[in-house]
Design a protein around this motif. Structure first.
Motif, PDB file in Angstrom:
ATOM      1  N   ALA A   4       0.844  -1.197   0.000  1.00  0.00           N
ATOM      2  CA  ALA A   4       0.000   0.000   0.000  1.00  0.00           C
ATOM      3  C   ALA A   4       0.879   1.246   0.000  1.00  0.00           C
ATOM      4  CB  ALA A   4      -0.913   0.012   1.222  1.00  0.00           C
ATOM      5  N   ILE A   5       0.392   2.291  -0.679  1.00  0.00           N
ATOM      6  CA  ILE A   5       1.041   3.597  -0.659  1.00  0.00           C
ATOM      7  C   ILE A   5       0.278   4.463   0.332  1.00  0.00           C
ATOM      8  CG2 ILE A   5       1.849   5.545  -2.033  1.00  0.00           C
ATOM      9  CD1 ILE A   5       2.882   2.785  -2.980  1.00  0.00           C
ATOM     10  N   VAL A  33      -2.579  -1.970  -6.200  1.00  0.00           N
ATOM     11  CA  VAL A  33      -1.928  -1.182  -5.154  1.00  0.00           C
ATOM     12  C   VAL A  33      -2.949  -0.218  -4.565  1.00  0.00           C
ATOM     13  CG1 VAL A  33      -0.048   0.417  -4.610  1.00  0.00           C
ATOM     14  CG2 VAL A  33       0.281  -1.323  -6.380  1.00  0.00           C
ATOM     15  N   ASP A  34      -3.196  -0.310  -3.280  1.00  0.00           N
ATOM     16  CA  ASP A  34      -4.110   0.617  -2.619  1.00  0.00           C
ATOM     17  C   ASP A  34      -3.394   1.918  -2.285  1.00  0.00           C
ATOM     18  OD1 ASP A  34      -6.074  -1.260  -2.758  1.00  0.00           O
ATOM     19  OD2 ASP A  34      -6.119  -1.722  -0.603  1.00  0.00           O
ATOM     20  N   LEU A  35      -4.115   3.026  -2.415  1.00  0.00           N
ATOM     21  CA  LEU A  35      -3.623   4.339  -2.013  1.00  0.00           C
ATOM     22  C   LEU A  35      -4.401   4.794  -0.791  1.00  0.00           C
ATOM     23  CD1 LEU A  35      -2.018   6.995  -2.440  1.00  0.00           C
ATOM     24  CD2 LEU A  35      -3.898   7.759  -3.927  1.00  0.00           C
ATOM     25  N   ILE A  36      -3.686   5.060   0.294  1.00  0.00           N
ATOM     26  CA  ILE A  36      -4.310   5.532   1.523  1.00  0.00           C
ATOM     27  C   ILE A  36      -3.828   6.958   1.770  1.00  0.00           C
ATOM     28  CG2 ILE A  36      -4.569   5.161   4.010  1.00  0.00           C
ATOM     29  CD1 ILE A  36      -3.785   2.186   3.429  1.00  0.00           C
ATOM     30  N   VAL A  37      -4.751   7.903   1.801  1.00  0.00           N
ATOM     31  CA  VAL A  37      -4.417   9.292   2.105  1.00  0.00           C
ATOM     32  C   VAL A  37      -4.804   9.531   3.561  1.00  0.00           C
ATOM     33  CG1 VAL A  37      -4.677  11.704   1.461  1.00  0.00           C
ATOM     34  CG2 VAL A  37      -4.870   9.916  -0.291  1.00  0.00           C
ATOM     35  N   LYS A  62      -8.800   3.439  -3.278  1.00  0.00           N
ATOM     36  CA  LYS A  62      -8.368   4.718  -2.710  1.00  0.00           C
ATOM     37  C   LYS A  62      -9.108   4.917  -1.396  1.00  0.00           C
ATOM     38  CE  LYS A  62      -9.921   8.681  -4.177  1.00  0.00           C
ATOM     39  NZ  LYS A  62     -10.193   9.873  -5.023  1.00  0.00           N
ATOM     40  N   ILE A  63      -8.355   5.056  -0.335  1.00  0.00           N
ATOM     41  CA  ILE A  63      -8.939   5.178   1.004  1.00  0.00           C
ATOM     42  C   ILE A  63      -8.514   6.512   1.597  1.00  0.00           C
ATOM     43  CG2 ILE A  63      -9.034   4.161   3.317  1.00  0.00           C
ATOM     44  CD1 ILE A  63      -8.112   1.487   1.866  1.00  0.00           C
ATOM     45  N   ILE A  64      -9.478   7.324   2.006  1.00  0.00           N
ATOM     46  CA  ILE A  64      -9.181   8.610   2.637  1.00  0.00           C
ATOM     47  C   ILE A  64      -9.474   8.478   4.128  1.00  0.00           C
ATOM     48  CG2 ILE A  64      -9.732  11.069   2.729  1.00  0.00           C
ATOM     49  CD1 ILE A  64     -10.600  10.862  -0.204  1.00  0.00           C
ATOM     50  N   ARG A  65      -8.428   8.673   4.925  1.00  0.00           N
ATOM     51  CA  ARG A  65      -8.565   8.550   6.389  1.00  0.00           C
ATOM     52  C   ARG A  65      -8.317   9.926   7.002  1.00  0.00           C
ATOM     53  NH1 ARG A  65      -4.705   4.564   9.919  1.00  0.00           N
ATOM     54  NH2 ARG A  65      -3.098   5.963   9.104  1.00  0.00           N
ATOM     55  N   ALA A  66      -9.379  10.568   7.480  1.00  0.00           N
ATOM     56  CA  ALA A  66      -9.278  11.892   8.095  1.00  0.00           C
ATOM     57  C   ALA A  66      -9.551  11.768   9.591  1.00  0.00           C
ATOM     58  CB  ALA A  66     -10.274  12.850   7.454  1.00  0.00           C
ATOM     59  N   PHE A  67      -8.547  12.062  10.399  1.00  0.00           N
ATOM     60  CA  PHE A  67      -8.689  11.898  11.848  1.00  0.00           C
ATOM     61  C   PHE A  67      -9.570  12.999  12.432  1.00  0.00           C
ATOM     62  CE2 PHE A  67      -4.784   9.546  11.026  1.00  0.00           C
ATOM     63  CZ  PHE A  67      -4.967   8.407  11.810  1.00  0.00           C
ATOM     64  N   TYR A  87      -1.501  -5.050   5.332  1.00  0.00           N
ATOM     65  CA  TYR A  87      -0.733  -5.180   4.090  1.00  0.00           C
ATOM     66  C   TYR A  87       0.607  -5.860   4.357  1.00  0.00           C
ATOM     67  CZ  TYR A  87      -4.130  -1.797   2.327  1.00  0.00           C
ATOM     68  OH  TYR A  87      -5.291  -1.161   1.962  1.00  0.00           O
ATOM     69  N   ASP A  88       1.174  -6.438   3.312  1.00  0.00           N
ATOM     70  CA  ASP A  88       2.495  -7.052   3.438  1.00  0.00           C
ATOM     71  C   ASP A  88       3.579  -6.001   3.646  1.00  0.00           C
ATOM     72  OD1 ASP A  88       1.478  -9.636   3.002  1.00  0.00           O
ATOM     73  OD2 ASP A  88       1.538  -9.335   0.832  1.00  0.00           O
ATOM     74  N   ALA A  89       3.356  -4.800   3.088  1.00  0.00           N
ATOM     75  CA  ALA A  89       4.322  -3.712   3.224  1.00  0.00           C
ATOM     76  C   ALA A  89       3.609  -2.394   2.949  1.00  0.00           C
ATOM     77  CB  ALA A  89       5.488  -3.890   2.251  1.00  0.00           C
ATOM     78  N   VAL A  90       4.169  -1.308   3.497  1.00  0.00           N
ATOM     79  CA  VAL A  90       3.641   0.027   3.227  1.00  0.00           C
ATOM     80  C   VAL A  90       4.777   0.940   2.796  1.00  0.00           C
ATOM     81  CG1 VAL A  90       1.643  -0.139   4.762  1.00  0.00           C
ATOM     82  CG2 VAL A  90       3.819   0.695   5.669  1.00  0.00           C
ATOM     83  N   VAL A  91       4.475   1.820   1.846  1.00  0.00           N
ATOM     84  CA  VAL A  91       5.383   2.900   1.470  1.00  0.00           C
ATOM     85  C   VAL A  91       4.789   4.173   2.048  1.00  0.00           C
ATOM     86  CG1 VAL A  91       6.448   4.182  -0.420  1.00  0.00           C
ATOM     87  CG2 VAL A  91       6.037   1.725  -0.655  1.00  0.00           C
ATOM     88  N   VAL A  92       5.511   4.815   2.954  1.00  0.00           N
ATOM     89  CA  VAL A  92       4.990   5.993   3.646  1.00  0.00           C
ATOM     90  C   VAL A  92       5.641   7.244   3.063  1.00  0.00           C
ATOM     91  CG1 VAL A  92       4.747   7.154   5.872  1.00  0.00           C
ATOM     92  CG2 VAL A  92       4.549   4.658   5.733  1.00  0.00           C
ATOM     93  N   LEU A  93       4.789   8.172   2.606  1.00  0.00           N
ATOM     94  CA  LEU A  93       5.250   9.385   1.945  1.00  0.00           C
ATOM     95  C   LEU A  93       4.605  10.600   2.612  1.00  0.00           C
ATOM     96  CD1 LEU A  93       4.698   8.121  -1.716  1.00  0.00           C
ATOM     97  CD2 LEU A  93       6.879   8.167  -0.483  1.00  0.00           C
TER      98      LEU A  93
END
Length: 381
Positions: A4-5, A33-37, A62-67, A87-93
């Protein structure tokens, strides 16, 4: 592998838009590839949500997570790492980054090679060209492979597998209240980062446990250096060139990789056998504790007996120990003999570090920088 990104945002809608524009253009082959904002609570949270909603993501969910409540940077990033539970791995940007079109190819190849290596704590997309602690140029030796390793965790584009993140998380849970300055195993500037820093905990974890991050010789991300929570004034000090083509990476095992420590000093370099003792490198002059070493090779002036001086001539900087030339700029100290600090000047280091800039331009920059600093301080009073 399910990767996931995760795009991390707080109060910078323009920066998030810029980041997502580069993420969308990347090559994901035919992978899902899932995109999590992930957006922290702030004055501009709704603006960032709108930016994320406009993004057309064709490669997965595409998942939008707003706290609903303010998390703070450390807690926010920890929760992003915890997505490895799904997920097996995450890329954090983080939102002040841009990525190369080929970053995902790099991530897949390096994860596949290093995922099960217990010495690897993470994959960096970014490659340092500047030492962030002393603001001096950094250039790693290349031994024919496409990556090297450094005992320096990354926050300007990083990837964690489930196993990599779990190792850190288990340590963090037990050491969240730890005095990170204990034992002086970290550079002081890292220990002094504010309480919102998650990165200084990861630094302590990898140094304590002798783990490394994998680094590319050609960066797959760059820091856009936008003004934000920890950067009052935008600058380009940490912007770097990015890879512009696809690569089939040549990846070394841990044993064969070039390695650097948390001080940006070369690991395992055997030099000056005639000294007959343990040698520690301090070529960036950033160490405060030499441990049980007998000799130190440093560009800094320390209160020990100087047994030899070397010319600061070759690049990368450690090559001055591999091919030593007598001269000035580097001191070899006997740490068992206390003496007055040697006389010296920073000009030698400055002349070595600065290339392709005329002295008149340097003078102008110095004057303008001084005026800007004074005016900024006046405005804040």
């Amino acid at each position: 592998m399910n990767i996931a990104i995760v795009a991390v945002g707080y109060n910078r809608p323009d920066s998030m838009e810029q980041l997502l524009n580069t993420v969308v253009k990347a090559d994901y082959a035919s992978d899902k590839v899932d995109l999590i904002v992930s957006i922290d609570k702030g004055e501009k949270q709704n603006e960032i949500v709108k930016v994320a909603e406009k993004v057309e993501w064709l490669f997965g969910n595409k998942i939008i997570r707003a706290f609903p409540e303010r998390q703070g940077l450390r807690k926010h990033i920890i929760q992003c790492g915890d997505l490895t539970e799904k997920y097996d791995a995450v890329v954090v940007l983080e939102d002040d980054l841009n990525v190369s079109e080929y970053f995902y190819t790099y991530v897949k190849q390096t994860l596949s090679f290093y995922e099960e290596d217990s010495k690897i704590a993470g994959i960096s997309l970014y490659k340092h060209q500047t030492h962030p602690g002393v603001y001096r140029p950094f250039e790693p030796v290349n031994n024919g492979y496409d990556v090297y390793m450094q005992q320096f965790a990354m926050s300007w584009g990083q990837c964690w597998s489930k196993k990599m993140w779990q190792g850190f998380k288990n340590w963090y849970t037990k050491n969240e209240q730890k005095d990170l300055a204990e034992g002086c195993i970290l550079p002081q500037y890292i220990s002094n980062w504010n309480k919102q820093s998650w990165l200084k905990y990861f630094m302590r974890y990898i140094v304590e446990n002798d783990k490394y991050f994998v680094y590319p010789y050609f960066s797959l991300s760059t820091n856009a250096s936008d003004a934000g929570e920890h950067c009052r004034i935008p600058n380009n000090d940490f912007q770097v060139s990015m890879l512009q083509g696809e690569v089939e990476y040549r990846l070394p095992t841990y044993e064969r990789a070039i390695k650097y420590d948390v001080f940006f000093e070369r690991v395992g370099l055997e030099v000056f056998d005639e000294l007959n003792g343990k040698i520690v490198l301090d070529l960036y002059g950033n160490r405060e504790n030499f441990g049980n070493a007998d000799y130190a090779i440093s560009t800094a002036r320390h209160p020990f007996k100087v047994v030899k001086t070397l010319q600061l001539k070759y690049r990368p900087i450690e090559m001055n120990c591999v091919v030593p030339v007598e001269g000035n700029g580097i001191y070899i100290y006997d740490l068992h003999s206390v003496k007055r600090k040697p006389s010296g000047t920073e000009d030698i280091i400055t002349r070595y570090d600065v290339r392709a800039v005329h002295w008149k331009k340097m003078l102008h920059l110095g004057i303008v920088g001084l005026v800007d600093a004074i005016m900024d301080r006046v405005k804040r009073k």
